[in-house]
Scaffold this motif. Structure first.
Motif, mmCIF file in Angstrom:
data_model
loop_
_atom_site.group_PDB
_atom_site.id
_atom_site.type_symbol
_atom_site.label_atom_id
_atom_site.label_comp_id
_atom_site.label_asym_id
_atom_site.label_seq_id
_atom_site.Cartn_x
_atom_site.Cartn_y
_atom_site.Cartn_z
ATOM 1 N N LEU A 196 0.849 -1.194 0.000
ATOM 2 C CA LEU A 196 0.000 0.000 0.000
ATOM 3 C C LEU A 196 0.882 1.240 0.000
ATOM 4 O O LEU A 196 1.422 1.635 1.022
ATOM 5 C CB LEU A 196 -0.925 -0.001 1.220
ATOM 6 C CG LEU A 196 -1.926 -1.158 1.292
ATOM 7 C CD1 LEU A 196 -2.851 -0.979 2.487
ATOM 8 C CD2 LEU A 196 -2.734 -1.256 0.011
ATOM 9 N N GLY A 197 1.035 1.830 -1.168
ATOM 10 C CA GLY A 197 1.830 3.045 -1.290
ATOM 11 C C GLY A 197 0.982 4.285 -1.104
ATOM 12 O O GLY A 197 -0.243 4.208 -0.933
ATOM 13 N N PRO A 198 1.590 5.451 -1.147
ATOM 14 C CA PRO A 198 0.837 6.696 -0.963
ATOM 15 C C PRO A 198 -0.197 6.922 -2.061
ATOM 16 O O PRO A 198 -1.169 7.660 -1.859
ATOM 17 C CB PRO A 198 1.928 7.774 -0.989
ATOM 18 C CG PRO A 198 3.101 7.135 -1.667
ATOM 19 C CD PRO A 198 3.030 5.691 -1.328
ATOM 20 N N ASP A 199 0.006 6.278 -3.218
ATOM 21 C CA ASP A 199 -0.935 6.433 -4.331
ATOM 22 C C ASP A 199 -1.860 5.235 -4.469
ATOM 23 O O ASP A 199 -2.494 5.059 -5.517
ATOM 24 C CB ASP A 199 -0.158 6.643 -5.641
ATOM 25 C CG ASP A 199 0.694 7.899 -5.608
ATOM 26 O OD1 ASP A 199 0.220 8.908 -5.060
ATOM 27 O OD2 ASP A 199 1.825 7.867 -6.117
ATOM 28 N N GLY A 200 -1.936 4.416 -3.426
ATOM 29 C CA GLY A 200 -2.831 3.273 -3.474
ATOM 30 C C GLY A 200 -2.093 1.953 -3.569
ATOM 31 O O GLY A 200 -0.858 1.902 -3.532
ATOM 32 N N PRO A 201 -2.821 0.841 -3.706
ATOM 33 C CA PRO A 201 -2.195 -0.481 -3.710
ATOM 34 C C PRO A 201 -1.418 -0.734 -5.001
ATOM 35 O O PRO A 201 -1.812 -0.293 -6.082
ATOM 36 C CB PRO A 201 -3.386 -1.430 -3.590
ATOM 37 C CG PRO A 201 -4.545 -0.665 -4.161
ATOM 38 C CD PRO A 201 -4.290 0.768 -3.822
ATOM 39 N N SER B 276 3.787 -0.232 3.374
ATOM 40 C CA SER B 276 3.279 0.639 4.433
ATOM 41 C C SER B 276 3.765 0.115 5.777
ATOM 42 O O SER B 276 4.380 -0.954 5.865
ATOM 43 C CB SER B 276 1.759 0.702 4.391
ATOM 44 O OG SER B 276 1.197 -0.592 4.433
ATOM 45 N N GLU B 277 3.485 0.868 6.847
ATOM 46 C CA GLU B 277 4.026 0.522 8.160
ATOM 47 C C GLU B 277 2.935 0.433 9.216
ATOM 48 O O GLU B 277 1.906 1.103 9.132
ATOM 49 C CB GLU B 277 5.065 1.567 8.590
ATOM 50 C CG GLU B 277 6.297 1.605 7.678
ATOM 51 C CD GLU B 277 7.318 2.621 8.132
ATOM 52 O OE1 GLU B 277 8.501 2.473 7.764
ATOM 53 O OE2 GLU B 277 6.945 3.576 8.851
ATOM 54 N N VAL C 129 4.276 -3.952 6.167
ATOM 55 C CA VAL C 129 2.990 -4.592 5.905
ATOM 56 C C VAL C 129 2.896 -5.034 4.448
ATOM 57 O O VAL C 129 3.138 -4.241 3.530
ATOM 58 C CB VAL C 129 1.821 -3.636 6.201
ATOM 59 C CG1 VAL C 129 0.482 -4.330 5.937
ATOM 60 C CG2 VAL C 129 1.891 -3.115 7.633
ATOM 61 N N ASP C 130 2.554 -6.305 4.252
ATOM 62 C CA ASP C 130 2.132 -6.816 2.954
ATOM 63 C C ASP C 130 0.665 -7.203 3.060
ATOM 64 O O ASP C 130 0.236 -7.738 4.095
ATOM 65 C CB ASP C 130 2.920 -8.080 2.569
ATOM 66 C CG ASP C 130 4.252 -7.752 1.913
ATOM 67 O OD1 ASP C 130 4.613 -6.576 1.859
ATOM 68 O OD2 ASP C 130 4.932 -8.706 1.472
ATOM 69 N N ALA D 71 -5.821 -10.803 3.826
ATOM 70 C CA ALA D 71 -5.036 -10.963 5.050
ATOM 71 C C ALA D 71 -3.776 -10.117 4.921
ATOM 72 O O ALA D 71 -3.412 -9.679 3.824
ATOM 73 C CB ALA D 71 -4.676 -12.432 5.283
ATOM 74 N N ALA D 72 -3.117 -9.897 6.035
ATOM 75 C CA ALA D 72 -1.880 -9.115 6.041
ATOM 76 C C ALA D 72 -0.769 -9.923 6.681
ATOM 77 O O ALA D 72 -1.013 -10.878 7.425
ATOM 78 C CB ALA D 72 -2.079 -7.799 6.795
ATOM 79 N N ARG D 73 0.446 -9.534 6.366
ATOM 80 C CA ARG D 73 1.628 -10.099 7.022
ATOM 81 C C ARG D 73 2.477 -8.940 7.533
ATOM 82 O O ARG D 73 2.796 -8.015 6.782
ATOM 83 C CB ARG D 73 2.426 -10.972 6.046
ATOM 84 C CG ARG D 73 1.699 -12.235 5.620
ATOM 85 C CD ARG D 73 2.453 -12.982 4.533
ATOM 86 N NE ARG D 73 2.473 -12.212 3.297
ATOM 87 C CZ ARG D 73 3.101 -12.610 2.191
ATOM 88 N NH1 ARG D 73 3.769 -13.741 2.185
ATOM 89 N NH2 ARG D 73 3.064 -11.861 1.103
ATOM 90 N N LEU D 74 2.820 -8.982 8.811
ATOM 91 C CA LEU D 74 3.663 -7.954 9.422
ATOM 92 C C LEU D 74 5.052 -8.537 9.628
ATOM 93 O O LEU D 74 5.193 -9.680 10.083
ATOM 94 C CB LEU D 74 3.081 -7.507 10.762
ATOM 95 C CG LEU D 74 1.626 -7.016 10.777
ATOM 96 C CD1 LEU D 74 1.273 -6.465 12.150
ATOM 97 C CD2 LEU D 74 1.385 -5.998 9.708
ATOM 98 N N TYR D 75 6.065 -7.736 9.350
ATOM 99 C CA TYR D 75 7.426 -8.261 9.419
ATOM 100 C C TYR D 75 8.426 -7.125 9.534
ATOM 101 O O TYR D 75 8.101 -5.957 9.331
ATOM 102 C CB TYR D 75 7.739 -9.110 8.169
ATOM 103 C CG TYR D 75 7.702 -8.316 6.883
ATOM 104 C CD1 TYR D 75 8.866 -7.855 6.278
ATOM 105 C CD2 TYR D 75 6.484 -7.995 6.269
ATOM 106 C CE1 TYR D 75 8.831 -7.120 5.098
ATOM 107 C CE2 TYR D 75 6.431 -7.259 5.093
ATOM 108 C CZ TYR D 75 7.611 -6.820 4.508
ATOM 109 O OH TYR D 75 7.576 -6.086 3.349
ATOM 110 N N ARG D 76 9.641 -7.508 9.830
ATOM 111 C CA ARG D 76 10.753 -6.571 9.825
ATOM 112 C C ARG D 76 11.886 -7.222 9.041
ATOM 113 O O ARG D 76 12.102 -8.422 9.136
ATOM 114 C CB ARG D 76 11.202 -6.259 11.259
ATOM 115 C CG ARG D 76 12.276 -5.175 11.356
ATOM 116 C CD ARG D 76 12.534 -4.791 12.816
ATOM 117 N NE ARG D 76 11.380 -4.094 13.390
ATOM 118 C CZ ARG D 76 10.716 -4.524 14.453
ATOM 119 N NH1 ARG D 76 11.076 -5.637 15.064
ATOM 120 N NH2 ARG D 76 9.683 -3.830 14.913
#
Length: 436
Positions: free
Chosen positions: A127-132, A381-382, A394-395, A409-414
């Motif tokens: 998800l960028g500033p201009d959308g997915p 995105s974060e 975030v993916d 669904a989402a995946r959170l990671y570092r």
């Protein structure tokens, strides 16, 4: 699934009547809202009970970060745009121009058309500033049933929030998709066992999900086994597990072309039409080869496919610039490497994928012998976690079949790529922000 939250988490939820933010936007909530939406321990306990019922090992220490605690908030219009992208991609993949182009670099086995679309698909977005923006497509996307279990444990704290409506019944939709694949390839003659197949399945990280699929299929009335490809035999025109006839294989292998010795029996049965297989090599060639993205972002190519102009514009906008790495452009790609993410054409799970700014000369030279694409970097995105730690990346993943979105669904990671090793990270629920 009934989930009872732990007392400490329940207290957090009970006092969540005070707004975390002044303006209810995804950006503000990801920065400042740390309400607990799911109790991961309760979800793990429920999954362990299901695993125990099948005499399967409980979730191990390696699964400590399988589920995130915090949700991801996605505006309804973003969900709609990703859904439209999935539909446009499905139209594109059916055009003669696209099929001819991708088959030019596909393995020979992809020429075999078993008669079905090829099963569940996973479309991954940043998800960028201009959308997915679409960064990847996969034919054996893991996590759908695990995320469906997570969705059942939602605790919503804002009136403006909802679980996307397609999340309801996601498990049933997944099983229906598999059975549709079987019927399409078997001309409706659904008979025999179902085999969920992967190399050393009990050692796979997502083995718990195999068990969930096994249970769901058995509830639907289909005898199901989880096994390795070397446990299958092809004798007298019949694929067998032990003495049992296998009619359908749910394929979780990463040998996408069925090229290695352990899958010889499965390959022969598949090519002879003796077993239904999903996903199959043709589906992987049509969808998951990373080189395909170089077509889907190309306005000139899209104009020649016969797609409606609206679909052309949507894909050209949502698929980041992607180019195939060749001897002619290697020098230029190296010089501009900081703007690219490099992915192997037949890669999976982010293996052997590199951000250009992390590349060493040694790795770059090793990549020379493999087919790679360079994709323009779209920063994820974060999601802040309320700690002093840096925010998580975030993916977003859309699970789909036949052009229809089934689940988000989402995946959170570092780190450089998605993983399940980040404290606070893992699969995360997606909550929709209604139009304000």
């Amino acid at each position: 699934m009934t989930v009872v939250t732990q007392p400490a988490i329940r207290r957090v939820l009970e006092r969540c009547g005070v707004p975390c933010v002044e303006a209810v936007t995804a950006e503000a909530l990801h920065r400042d809202c740390f309400c607990v939406a799911v109790d991961p321990d309760a979800v793990r306990a429920q999954l362990n009970a299901q695993l125990s019922a099948k005499n399967a090992p409980a979730l191990a220490d390696a699964h400590a970060h399988l589920f995130a605690t915090l949700p991801i908030f996605v505006p309804e219009r973003t969900i709609e745009r990703m859904t439209a992208a999935v539909q446009a991609l499905t139209l594109a993949a059916a055009t003669p121009a696209y099929v001819a182009a991708v088959m030019a670099w596909a393995p020979s086995i992809a020429a075999h058309d078993p008669g079905s679309p090829g099963g569940l698909l996973g479309f991954d977005f940043h998800l960028g500033p201009d959308g997915p923006r679409l960064i990847e497509m996969n034919t054996n996307p893991g996590g759908l049933l695990l995320n469906a279990a997570l969705a059942k444990a939602q605790r919503l704290c804002l009136p403006a929030l909802s679980v996307p409506s397609i999340a309801i019944g996601a498990e049933a939709s997944a099983i229906t998709a598999l059975l549709d694949e079987w019927r399409a390839q078997a001309a409706g003659a659904v008979d025999g066992w179902v085999a969920i197949v992967d190399e050393a399945p009990e050692q796979q990280y997502l083995y718990p999900e195999f068990v969930l699929f096994q249970q769901a299929l058995e509830v639907a009335g289909y005898r199901t086994v989880i096994c390795g490809p070397d446990e299958l035999r092809y004798v007298d025109g019949v694929l067998r597990w032990g003495e049992e006839r296998v009619g359908f294989v749910y394929n979780r292998l990463t040998d996408f072309a069925l090229a290695t010795d352990p899958v010889k029996a499965l390959r022969e049965a598949y090519l002879d039409g003796a077993v239904a297989l999903s996903p199959h090599p043709r589906a992987h060639a049509l969808w998951a080869d990373k080189r395909n993205l170089s077509l889907l972002c190309n306005r000139s190519f899209l104009a020649g496919t016969g797609l409606p102009e609206e679909a052309q514009e949507l894909l050209a906008d949502m698929v980041p610039q992607t180019v195939q790495m060749t001897p002619d452009n290697r020098e230029q790609l190296w010089a501009t490497r900081r703007q690219w993410f490099f992915k192997p054409a037949a890669g999976f799970g982010s293996r052997a994928s590199y951000r250009g700014d992390k590349l060493t000369h040694k790795t770059w030279e090793q990549m020379r012998t493999q087919a790679y694409v360079a994709q323009a970097i779209v920063p994820p995105s974060e999601r802040h976690t309320g700690t002093d730690e840096p925010p998580l990346k975030v993916d977003l993943r859309c699970y789909a079949y036949r052009g229809q979105a089934l689940f988000f669904a989402a995946r959170l990671y570092r780190g450089q790529t998605t993983n399940f090793r980040t404290p606070g990270g893992g699969f995360a629920p997606v909550l929709t922000l209604a139009r304000m």
